[in-house]
Design a protein around this motif. Structure first.
Motif, PDB file in Angstrom:
ATOM      1  N   THR A  51       2.144  10.109  -6.606  1.00  6.79           N
ATOM      2  CA  THR A  51       1.390   8.864  -6.416  1.00  6.79           C
ATOM      3  C   THR A  51       2.362   7.708  -6.205  1.00  6.79           C
ATOM      4  OG1 THR A  51      -0.364   9.671  -7.875  1.00  6.79           O
ATOM      5  CG2 THR A  51      -0.318   7.308  -7.429  1.00  6.79           C
ATOM      6  N   LYS A  52       2.047   6.859  -5.210  1.00  7.76           N
ATOM      7  CA  LYS A  52       2.822   5.625  -5.051  1.00  7.76           C
ATOM      8  C   LYS A  52       2.247   4.596  -6.006  1.00  7.76           C
ATOM      9  CE  LYS A  52       2.671   2.848  -1.331  1.00  7.76           C
ATOM     10  NZ  LYS A  52       2.991   2.317   0.027  1.00  7.76           N
ATOM     11  N   THR A  53       3.083   4.085  -6.900  1.00  8.04           N
ATOM     12  CA  THR A  53       2.609   3.185  -7.952  1.00  8.04           C
ATOM     13  C   THR A  53       2.962   1.723  -7.708  1.00  8.04           C
ATOM     14  OG1 THR A  53       4.646   3.593  -9.212  1.00  8.04           O
ATOM     15  CG2 THR A  53       2.753   5.025  -9.671  1.00  8.04           C
ATOM     16  N   TYR A  54       3.835   1.475  -6.713  1.00  7.96           N
ATOM     17  CA  TYR A  54       4.255   0.092  -6.429  1.00  7.96           C
ATOM     18  C   TYR A  54       4.566  -0.018  -4.955  1.00  7.96           C
ATOM     19  CZ  TYR A  54       6.987  -4.262  -6.600  1.00  7.96           C
ATOM     20  OH  TYR A  54       7.460  -5.525  -6.384  1.00  7.96           O
ATOM     21  N   ASP A  55       4.042  -1.076  -4.317  1.00  9.17           N
ATOM     22  CA  ASP A  55       4.286  -1.313  -2.899  1.00  9.17           C
ATOM     23  C   ASP A  55       5.336  -2.399  -2.750  1.00  9.17           C
ATOM     24  OD1 ASP A  55       3.943  -2.597  -0.203  1.00  9.17           O
ATOM     25  OD2 ASP A  55       2.478  -0.978   0.003  1.00  9.17           O
ATOM     26  N   ALA A  63       0.397  10.099  -2.519  1.00 11.88           N
ATOM     27  CA  ALA A  63       1.584  10.193  -1.660  1.00 11.88           C
ATOM     28  C   ALA A  63       2.159  11.600  -1.631  1.00 11.88           C
ATOM     29  CB  ALA A  63       2.646   9.196  -2.143  1.00 11.88           C
ATOM     30  N   GLN A 111      12.155  14.648   0.394  1.00 16.64           N
ATOM     31  CA  GLN A 111      11.362  13.851   1.328  1.00 16.64           C
ATOM     32  C   GLN A 111      11.097  14.653   2.598  1.00 16.64           C
ATOM     33  OE1 GLN A 111      13.299  10.228   2.498  1.00 16.64           O
ATOM     34  NE2 GLN A 111      11.908   9.838   4.190  1.00 16.64           N
ATOM     35  N   VAL A 167       8.763   7.116   3.562  1.00 18.65           N
ATOM     36  CA  VAL A 167       9.159   6.906   2.167  1.00 18.65           C
ATOM     37  C   VAL A 167      10.166   5.766   2.123  1.00 18.65           C
ATOM     38  CG1 VAL A 167      10.235   7.921   0.136  1.00 18.65           C
ATOM     39  CG2 VAL A 167       8.750   9.314   1.582  1.00 18.65           C
ATOM     40  N   ASP A 221       9.544   1.050  -2.545  1.00 19.06           N
ATOM     41  CA  ASP A 221       8.336   1.476  -3.250  1.00 19.06           C
ATOM     42  C   ASP A 221       8.713   2.274  -4.501  1.00 19.06           C
ATOM     43  OD1 ASP A 221       6.957   0.341  -1.125  1.00 19.06           O
ATOM     44  OD2 ASP A 221       6.770   2.255  -0.059  1.00 19.06           O
ATOM     45  N   LYS A 222       7.724   2.483  -5.374  1.00 18.78           N
ATOM     46  CA  LYS A 222       7.931   3.302  -6.563  1.00 18.78           C
ATOM     47  C   LYS A 222       6.909   4.441  -6.570  1.00 18.78           C
ATOM     48  CE  LYS A 222       9.863  -0.430  -9.405  1.00 18.78           C
ATOM     49  NZ  LYS A 222       9.727  -1.228 -10.649  1.00 18.78           N
ATOM     50  N   TYR A 223       7.353   5.590  -7.111  1.00 17.87           N
ATOM     51  CA  TYR A 223       6.520   6.780  -7.094  1.00 17.87           C
ATOM     52  C   TYR A 223       6.538   7.450  -8.471  1.00 17.87           C
ATOM     53  CZ  TYR A 223       7.238   6.172  -2.065  1.00 17.87           C
ATOM     54  OH  TYR A 223       7.306   5.658  -0.795  1.00 17.87           O
TER      55      TYR A 223
END
Length: 645
Positions: free
Chosen positions: A475-479, A490, A507, A513, A517-519
């Motif tokens: 999951t992408k937690t920060y854009d 994600a 990746q 990617v 961003d944060k995942y």
């Protein structure tokens, strides 16, 4: 024919030659609006000259021409090449020369009005060699490749004008020295005199190499100096060894003798009598086939090239038979029938016997709570790996309670070593819930394909489960673009492989990617879902080399350009885009533009058809964006000075 470069400096002994620029006076090269009408040269169609219109060129001054020739590079560029006479000293060379240039185009000669002022430099390379040390204990064995500093050496040979040491051999092909004197010869230092040609130079340089000879015998070093055996039980023990100095590493090591006692009571044996000693790939293995009720202490001697080293072997009295100790694993000591595959793990430890010699067997399993006396071993799956025994429920109706397992260590003796251990079997009314915990290590570098995060799962109340790529959700937690927290699926951006009991995440090629961003990643296994852990995505540091930091453009040629090649220092990196930031004129029109040539090469040229900067120099910036960088920030910014002449 115009001489654009009116002064140049050349190195007499270098093979990287200086270049000068000439310009045929053609209409398309005249960009000065009010200039006098130039002479028009009928430039021929290039057919067999690789697109070069100039046939040849030479210096008009005979003294200059005798010492330097001109080689045509293209229709504007000439290369200054020293002659053999100038290089070898047959012709004396002054510090500078002045001469016009005669250029031949389609069989017609044109002489430049201006003269070239040529400065001659006589720089010589500085090449040295590191001192070499040879071991003369045995002739011909030690070969040392010479290491040169100050440049790459293309060739090396003995200097015929110097006296060379008689006890050394020099190999020109691999540039190595070998000791050829007798081992008992006097040790010490000497000088080997060579003539070498460094890369980029056309002259030989004298290099003196210090070579030392010393006699060092081989020695064997044992990791374990004392081994203990129980004779008559097929017991074995091993120790690794190393040979020093390293040049003896490939020499044969043999068992020279085995001794017991000292002084007058010293007894000497050969191999395979009181002890059997085998040697294989740096490992010595010893067994004691001799059956004796008395303990012994032996010294085993190994020899290499006549030099001995030893270790000690102690044998126990034959009456000391092996015994067996059993222990339950702290994390698998109770079998719960409500959990599929719940194990009991037993570790067996043999006393007076090496654990890798014995074969372990579960002889019987009794239910001691009900005390039926029946061997229930067939109701268990029994898996033995080395000295670790794993028990799981196999079939039938199980009785809960306490069980006792009898384990034997079969070692080839008269009878096996036997041990017993008790464990519990229970059937929980409520099946314990399975849990999964993840631990993530490493990082994915968006600039370097193949970098990975390894996620290791720790499971409780979950057995007989094979990991699968589908267990994981990313999951992408920060854009990074909006600088806001998000919860965007994600998983499709990443590849997951299972290796050595862990998930390996990389990746996907071309996936969007970003390190901004944060995942996070979590696993779901048989209904048990782990807490999310961070999937670390970074953008590593990047360095780039540039072939030049300065280029020159000709104000009389709007097609003039200066080339620069950019090369990442890390082979895993790739350039995606290079943007030019150029100074501009009063109308805010940039002076310069950038053209991609391919293979990492780029050309700085005038912007548009009009040349708005006719003299001086400006500095442009090259903003380099690498593959994988999905932000507006370049990975590197390089400067190039652009001079207009």
């Amino acid at each position: 024919m115009r001489l654009v470069t009116t002064s140049a400096a050349t190195e007499l002994y270098k093979t990287e030659y200086s270049q000068i620029q000439v310009l045929p006076e053609l209409a398309q090269n005249n960009v000065t609006a009010n200039a006098a009408q130039p002479t028009i040269l009928p430039m021929p169609e290039p057919e067999d000259n690789n697109g070069v219109a100039i046939d040849s060129a030479y210096f008009a001054d005979s003294n200059t021409a005798a010492r330097f020739t001109l080689r045509v590079v293209d229709d504007r560029t000439l290369e200054i090449v020293p002659t053999a006479g100038a290089i070898n000293g047959a012709l004396s060379t002054a510090k500078s020369y002045s001469s016009a240039i005669i250029v031949t185009v389609d069989g017609r000669e044109f002489t430049t009005a201006a003269k070239l002022k040529l400065t001659v430099k006589k720089t010589l390379p500085t090449i040295k060699a590191k001192a070499a040390v040879l071991n003369s204990y045995t002739r011909y064995l030690d070969v040392q490749n010479l290491v040169f500093t100050g440049g790459t050496v293309l060739s090396a040979r003995l200097n015929p004008a110097k006296t060379q040491p008689a006890w050394l051999r020099f190999d020109e092909e691999d540039r190595s020295v070998t000791y050829i004197g007798a081992p008992e010869a006097k040790q010490g230092k000497t000088t080997l005199n060579l003539l070498v040609v460094p890369e980029g130079w056309c002259v030989e340089r004298s290099v003196a190499v210090t070579v030392s000879a010393k006699s060092t015998a081989p020695a064997i070093t044992f990791k374990t100096k004392t081994l203990t055996l129980n004779p008559g039980t097929l017991d074995k023990a091993s120790t690794s060894y190393s040979l020093k100095p390293a040049l003896f590493a490939e020499e044969d090591v043999v068992v020279s003798r085995i001794t017991e006692g000292k002084g007058a009571s010293l007894r000497t044996y050969s191999n395979n009598t009181v002890l059997s000693v085998t040697i294989d790939s740096g490992l010595v293995t010893v067994s004691a086939p001799h059956i004796d009720n008395t303990a012994h202490t032996y010294t085993v001697y190994l020899s290499v090239m006549g030099k001995e080293s030893s270790f000690v072997v102690k044998t126990l009295a034959y009456g000391k038979e092996p015994t067996l100790k059993l222990a339950l694993s702290k994390t698998a000591k109770v079998m719960d029938l409500s959990v599929t595959g719940s194990p009991v793990v037993i570790t067996a430890t043999a006393v007076n016997l090496n654990k890798d010699v014995a074969t372990y067997t579960v002889q019987r399993i009794l239910n001691t709570t009900n005390n039926t006396g029946m061997n229930l071993a067939t109701q268990f799956n029994i898996n033995v790996i080395g000295n670790v025994i794993t028990l799981t429920a196999a079939r039938g109706v199980f009785l809960t309670g306490t069980y006792t397992a009898t384990v034997s260590a079969n070692y080839g003796g008269s009878r096996p070593a036997v041990g017993e251990i008790s464990f519990k079997v229970q059937n929980s009314a409520k099946t314990p819930a399975p849990t999964v915990k993840l631990t993530a290590g490493g990082s994915i570098d968006v600039l370097r394909p193949g970098t990975a995060v390894t996620v290791k799962p720790t499971m409780t109340n979950l057995y007989r489960y094979e990991l699968a790529a589908g267990d994981l959700t990313v999951t992408k937690t920060y854009d990074g673009a909006t600088k806001k927290k998000v919860a965007v699926p994600a998983t499709e951006l990443f590849d997951v492989q299972v290796k050595d009991g862990a998930y390996v995440i990389t990746q996907k090629s071309g996936a969007a990617v970003s390190h901004a961003d944060k995942y996070s990643v979590q696993a779901t296994v048989r209904g048990a879902t782990s807490k999310a852990v961070t999937l670390k995505v970074v953008q590593g540091k990047a360095k780039l080399g540039q072939s030049t930091k300065a280029v020159t453009l000709l104000k009389t040629d709007r097609f003039s350009r200066g080339e620069v090649t950019l090369t990442p220092t890390d082979a895993a990196l790739a350039i995606r885009e290079v943007k030019l930031v150029s100074p501009a004129d009063k109308s805010k029109t940039p002076y310069f533009d950038l053209v991609e040539l391919g293979g990492g090469a780029y050309a700085v040229k005038f912007n548009g058809d009009a040349i708005t900067l006719t003299k001086g120099s400006k500095t442009v910036k090259l903003q380099v964006f690498l593959e994988g960088n999905r932000t507006a920030t370049p990975n590197a910014t390089l400067s190039v000075k652009v001079s207009v002449k």
